[in-house]
Write an enzyme that holds these catalytic residues in place. Structure first.
Site, short mmCIF file in Angstrom:
data_model
loop_
_atom_site.label_atom_id
_atom_site.label_comp_id
_atom_site.label_asym_id
_atom_site.label_seq_id
_atom_site.Cartn_x
_atom_site.Cartn_y
_atom_site.Cartn_z
N HIS A 103 34.28 -19.85 3.37
CA HIS A 103 35.09 -19.86 4.59
C HIS A 103 36.44 -19.18 4.42
O HIS A 103 37.18 -19.03 5.41
CB HIS A 103 35.27 -21.29 5.10
CG HIS A 103 35.25 -21.39 6.59
ND1 HIS A 103 35.07 -22.58 7.26
CD2 HIS A 103 35.38 -20.45 7.56
CE1 HIS A 103 35.10 -22.36 8.57
NE2 HIS A 103 35.30 -21.08 8.77
N ASP A 126 33.44 -27.55 11.56
CA ASP A 126 33.57 -27.74 10.12
C ASP A 126 33.61 -29.24 9.81
O ASP A 126 34.16 -30.02 10.59
CB ASP A 126 34.87 -27.08 9.63
CG ASP A 126 34.82 -26.66 8.18
OD1 ASP A 126 34.29 -27.43 7.36
OD2 ASP A 126 35.34 -25.58 7.86
N HIS A 128 35.31 -30.10 7.25
CA HIS A 128 36.60 -30.18 6.59
C HIS A 128 37.70 -29.56 7.45
O HIS A 128 37.43 -28.85 8.42
CB HIS A 128 36.53 -29.47 5.24
CG HIS A 128 35.37 -29.90 4.40
ND1 HIS A 128 34.13 -29.28 4.45
CD2 HIS A 128 35.24 -30.91 3.51
CE1 HIS A 128 33.30 -29.88 3.62
NE2 HIS A 128 33.94 -30.87 3.04
N ASP A 130 40.19 -27.44 6.19
CA ASP A 130 40.52 -26.08 5.72
C ASP A 130 41.96 -25.71 6.02
O ASP A 130 42.27 -24.54 6.29
CB ASP A 130 39.57 -25.05 6.36
CG ASP A 130 38.15 -25.16 5.82
OD1 ASP A 130 37.92 -25.98 4.91
OD2 ASP A 130 37.27 -24.44 6.31
N HIS A 143 38.93 -21.31 0.06
CA HIS A 143 38.11 -21.60 1.24
C HIS A 143 38.58 -22.86 1.96
O HIS A 143 38.15 -23.13 3.08
CB HIS A 143 36.63 -21.67 0.89
CG HIS A 143 36.19 -22.94 0.21
ND1 HIS A 143 34.90 -23.41 0.28
CD2 HIS A 143 36.84 -23.82 -0.56
CE1 HIS A 143 34.78 -24.52 -0.41
NE2 HIS A 143 35.95 -24.79 -0.93
N ASP A 230 31.25 -23.24 10.17
CA ASP A 230 30.87 -23.59 8.80
C ASP A 230 29.62 -24.46 8.90
O ASP A 230 29.62 -25.49 9.57
CB ASP A 230 32.02 -24.37 8.15
CG ASP A 230 31.79 -24.63 6.67
OD1 ASP A 230 30.64 -24.90 6.27
OD2 ASP A 230 32.77 -24.59 5.91
N ASP A 232 28.43 -26.56 7.05
CA ASP A 232 28.54 -27.96 6.64
C ASP A 232 29.06 -28.85 7.77
O ASP A 232 29.17 -30.06 7.60
CB ASP A 232 29.38 -28.11 5.38
CG ASP A 232 30.88 -27.86 5.55
OD1 ASP A 232 31.39 -27.95 6.68
OD2 ASP A 232 31.54 -27.58 4.53
N GLU A 275 29.30 -20.29 4.67
CA GLU A 275 29.00 -21.36 3.71
C GLU A 275 27.52 -21.73 3.62
O GLU A 275 27.17 -22.88 3.40
CB GLU A 275 29.85 -22.61 4.02
CG GLU A 275 31.35 -22.40 3.90
CD GLU A 275 31.86 -22.40 2.45
OE1 GLU A 275 31.05 -22.62 1.53
OE2 GLU A 275 33.08 -22.18 2.27
#
Length: 303
Positions: A103, A126, A128, A130, A143, A230, A232, A275
């Site tokens: 990412h 996402d 997360h 980031d 990332h 992303d 994930d 990702e």
């Protein structure tokens, strides 16, 4: 988005894994192509131009300066090149579709878009945040920093990508699917006033209601909307091939509904999907899901 608005799509591969902890995401662009991305988009009426890959070098050393940022030099070089290509494709009135890679490539993608669309809205899917910086990052992995960089926070080398200090407006930036934040990220998100729809809000109100609010927020008063997805963000049950899986993510249908609603809104002007870790995947499942989501984002419907 649909072919009647812009039928010209440029695919840009960035097989970069230096920003992440795990090897494998460097094969992501190839995996997505192998899942017949181009053929599916052509069937929807798009004219596809594959620009190939921006190939990273493999440095022998993680740290080449006094910062704690891993592979800063090479990540800066790749993102600078990506920024130029994205900006060029937009100048040709083409829709840039970027395939990662980790990412950290969002630094270059968004920098390129900002060369043309300075009032940009962003939807960031996402698990997360980031939004770490060198001071808050527990790992030094870049990332986990692209959001901070695009708000003008971070290493000077990363902030200088694109040559213009145009930053994003926190009021036009929305995160969706978040469920794993570092302490420093929580503080910064609150400080900037960024809208974050965690899985709690999605469970509570439903994806349709969340997307209605998000679309209204990022499109009001902007001259384009970028989607950064992303993989994930999705639950590992549906997308197992990611480097940093987090349980309790978006379902297959929630993810598709989000893309379908964006397609119906006709607001998306650029996108990236990142990702995809083929080393951790099962029979290219995650790449196939990414292609399915891209198809929905670009207007495919059941009927």
């Amino acid at each position: 988005m649909n072919p009647s608005l812009n039928r010209l799509v440029s695919i840009i591969g960035v097989p970069l894994d230096l920003g992440a902890n795990h090897r494998g995401v460097d094969i992501g662009p190839s995996a997505v192509r192998y899942a017949q991305l181009e053929e599916h988009l052509q069937a929807l009426g798009y004219s596809i131009e594959d620009k190939g890959d921006i190939l990273p070098n493999k440095p022998n050393c993680s740290y080449l300066d006094e910062s704690n940022l891993k592979y800063l030099d090479e990540i800066t070089r790749v993102n600078t090149e990506l920024c130029a290509i994205v900006a060029e494709e937009i100048s040709r009135n083409r829709f840039p579709l970027v395939l990662g890679g980790d990412h950290s490539i969002a630094i270059g993608t968004i920098s390129g878009v900002l060369q043309h669309k300075q009032r940009l809205g962003v939807l960031w899917f996402d698990a997360h945040g980031d939004i770490n910086t060198a001071e808050t990052s527990p790992s030094g992995n870049i990332h986990g920093m692209p959001v901070a960089v695009r708000f003008g926070l971070g290493h000077e080398r990363l902030l200088g990508i694109g040559g213009r200090r145009v930053t994003l407006n926190p009021q036009k930036f929305v995160m969706i699917g978040v469920r794993d934040l570092d302490p420093g990220e929580k503080k910064l998100l609150k400080k900037l006033g960024i809208t974050v729809y965690t899985m709690h809000e999605i469970d509570l109100f439903g994806m349709a209601a969340i997307m209605e609010k998000a679309i209204r927020q990022v499109s009001d008063g902007t001259d384009g909307v970028h989607v950064s997805f992303d993989m994930d963000a999705m639950d590992p049950l549906h997308a197992p091939g990611v480097g940093t899986p987090v349980l309790g993510g978006l379902t297959y249908r929630e993810s598709h509904l989000a893309m379908e609603l964006l397609a119906a809104a006709n607001i998306v002007t650029s996108a990236e999907f990142v990702e995809i870790n083929t080393v951790l995947d099962h029979r290219n499942q995650t790449a196939k899901v990414a292609v399915a989501l891209i198809r929905s984002l670009l207007g495919e419907r059941t009927l």
